[in-house]
Design a protein around this motif. Structure first.
Motif: not given
Length: 613
Positions: A46, A62-63, A65, A67-70, A90, A92, A95
């Protein structure tokens, strides 16, 4: 922020990636690569994380896969280091970065079919040393960060690719692989006109050793673990195979001297003439300039150097470019040991003599910047391409040769094997080497001034000009030329390229134009197929204002892109007073030839002209 490298934004408080999974779509129409890089960290993290990028468009992060933007930010470009990419992680441990390169990428050269040997297909290749990997994909672009990687390389089906990694498969594209690309390009991935080449590098390497090339390639088998690749032209492939026929013998000598060869294969790729270096030691797939194919097997000495990097440079790497001598000084020493074993002491002595002259010339080049005559340098705020020189090679060699002479070759051989076994797959600095040296050769600091050698400027007084019958004879004949006597034909009857190269290096910087003409009339040096000889002679002609050869100078500058030739020819044209005609020639030729040079060479020549025009 605590940088670990003066040429990278990588922070010492951040974790270093251990693996990168690359997906690259090679687009010849736009001279760009559209790709994704999945970076894996040692564990969940983090906080901010820094990456290097140059001339890249970062589309999204992204993460894993997608789906979630970084969140990420991109700094304005620094003229040397490029852009600082800052991610906000966070908890992870990996990425995914989606990106595209630029046609101005400093690592990539895109060649049109007209610029290739066969003039049928386009060609692209990389050159990532010293800090150019960041212009191919975002990464922690420092040799302190060793990483394993995989790569899916999507390219036109009529082409093939090689890489500094193990080749796994050549197959049709799979639709799920396209999901990793930016949406605008994913639909192109599965075209029937495309193919995927799949590679893996299982051993941790610094980013500058990432390399690939794609084009109309063929190969010849030259040994049980060596193929020679080049453009698919029989005459080019056959000439390369003959030049490098003794490669397996060199590998075996390397293993005898330095321990096991750890990279499984030692393949060679002969690139188009624009390649800016003699060779690049990419593991498993050495890149070479075609100028090393000389027809007399002497070009194999460049292969010996790149082979030696398999132990010193690739296995043990300089932590930053301030310690570049740890790569090149050790490798120059190892190369000459291999050459001595395979080709004999006289040839090794010629190499050392040529290197000695080159080292002395670098002292003149850096007389106003003596920092760069040190082994351990301070390159903060300096582009490593601008200060690239023979100093880390030849002064580094001289330092190791001095230690060998002090303790004897058997003891030094034992030390080298222990050094390589101890630090393999690590990146180290000068202090680490010196501590190891003093621990394993007690009292060496009393006999050899280690601080003077590593941190002092200039050439130490206990450096050693080589002594051998052939070296002494050549230097003596060069001295006689100063008095007006050319060598007789019987005196040079058995000379090949290296002998002539050493002879020319020992001549005065300029002589009477009539002497230049007479020398060439007898020995046709301006027509030599050995570019070391040709360029050495052309430098003499320019310095002597023998304008009969300016057409040959222009032709040479337009047919090769190796910086070993570009740098001295352009410098000799523009350096010094009374060179108006020569400066006009240099500007015109560069304007006409620039697009045929690799971006690294373009930058070097541009800086030479900017300094003197």
């Amino acid at each position: 922020m605590a940088p670990i490298d003066p040429h990278s934004f990588t922070d010492s408080t951040h974790p270093l990636a251990t693996h990168i999974a690359l997906t690259l779509y090679v687009d010849f129409a736009t001279s760009t690569i559209h790709g994704s890089a999945l970076l894996t960290l040692p564990g969940p993290y983090s906080g901010p994380l820094s990456l290097d990028a140059r001339s890249l468009t970062i589309h999204a992060v992204f993460e894993p896969h997608g789906s979630t933007p970084i969140l990420f930010s991109l700094s304005p470009p620094d003229p040397i280091m490029g852009c600082h990419v800052t991610l906000s992680l966070s908890n992870q441990s990996s990425f995914l970065v989606l990106f595209s390169t630029s046609p101005s990428s400093s690592a990539l050269q895109w060649l049109s079919p007209e610029q290739t040997f066969n003039k049928r297909c386009p060609f692209v290749y990389t050159q990532c040393q010293s800090i150019h990997a960041r212009s191919v994909f975002p990464c922690q672009d420092t040799p302190a960060a060793r990483v394993r990687y995989t790569c899916l390389l999507n390219l036109p089906r009529r082409l093939s690719a090689v890489m500094s990694a193990r080749h796994l498969d050549r197959r049709s594209p799979l639709s799920h692989e396209a999901a990793a690309l930016a949406p605008d390009h994913s639909s192109l991935w599965c075209s029937e006109e495309r193919v995927v080449e799949e590679f893996v590098m299982d051993q941790p390497v610094p980013p500058y050793l990432f390399a690939f090339a794609a084009g109309e390639l063929g190969f010849r088998e030259v040994g049980p673990r060596t193929r020679v690749y080049a453009e698919a032209a029989p005459e080019l492939l056959d000439g390369a195979a003959r030049e490098f026929a003794r490669t397996e013998e060199m590998i075996q000598q390397g293993e005898r001297l330095f321990g096991p060869y750890e990279w499984e294969r030692f393949d060679l790729l002969v690139l188009p003439p624009s390649f800016p270096y003699g060779g690049m030691e990419n593991p498993r797939m050495v890149f070479l300039t075609p100028t090393v194919i000389k027809g007399d097997s002497s070009g194999a000495q460049v292969v010996a150097h790149e082979l030696a990097h398999s132990w010193t440079g690739n296995l043990i790497t300089n932590k930053t470019n301030d310690h570049f001598w740890l790569n090149e000084g050790f490798t120059t020493y190892a190369e000459r040991r291999i050459v001595e074993s395979v080709q004999g002491e006289d040839i090794a002595a010629l190499n050392i003599g040529i290197g000695w002259r080159g080292l002395n010339e670098e002292m003149e080049r850096f007389k106003d910047r003596m920092e760069f005559t040190k082994l351990k340098t301070n390159q903060e705020g300096v582009d490593p391409d601008d200060v690239y020189s023979q100093v880390p090679y030849e002064k580094g060699f001289q330092f190791l040769w001095r230690i060998e002479r002090q303790i004897g070759r058997p003891a030094f051989d034992e030390f080298l094997k222990k050094y390589i076994a101890t630090f393999k797959f690590q990146s180290i600095d000068t202090e680490t080497f010196l501590d190891f040296l003093k621990a394993n050769i007690p009292g060496i600091e009393k006999d050899v001034d280690l601080e003077l050698w590593t941190e002092g400027t200039g050439i130490p007084p206990d450096a050693y000009e080589p002594v051998s019958n052939i070296y002494t004879k050549i230097v003596s004949l060069a001295n006689e030329f100063k008095l007006g006597r050319m060598p007789r034909e019987d005196e040079v009857a058995d000379w090949q390229g290296q002998e002539w190269e050493l002879y020319l290096e020992n001549l005065p910087k300029s002589v009477e134009a009539s002497q230049v003409l007479a020398l060439d009339e007898r020995y046709r040096l301006s027509e030599s197929k050995d570019y070391e000889v040709k360029v050495g002679f052309l430098q003499l002609a320019i310095s002597s204002k023998c304008r009969d050869y300016y057409g040959v100078v222009e032709k040479t500058l337009k047919e090769v892109g190796r910086m070993k030739y570009l740098r001295p020819l352009y410098t000799t044209l523009v350096q010094g007073p009374g060179k108006e005609e020569e400066k006009i020639l240099a500007e015109r030729v560069f304007a006409e030839a620039r697009d045929c040079y690799h971006p690294i060479a373009q930058g070097v020549v541009a800086s030479i002209l900017a300094k003197h025009l």
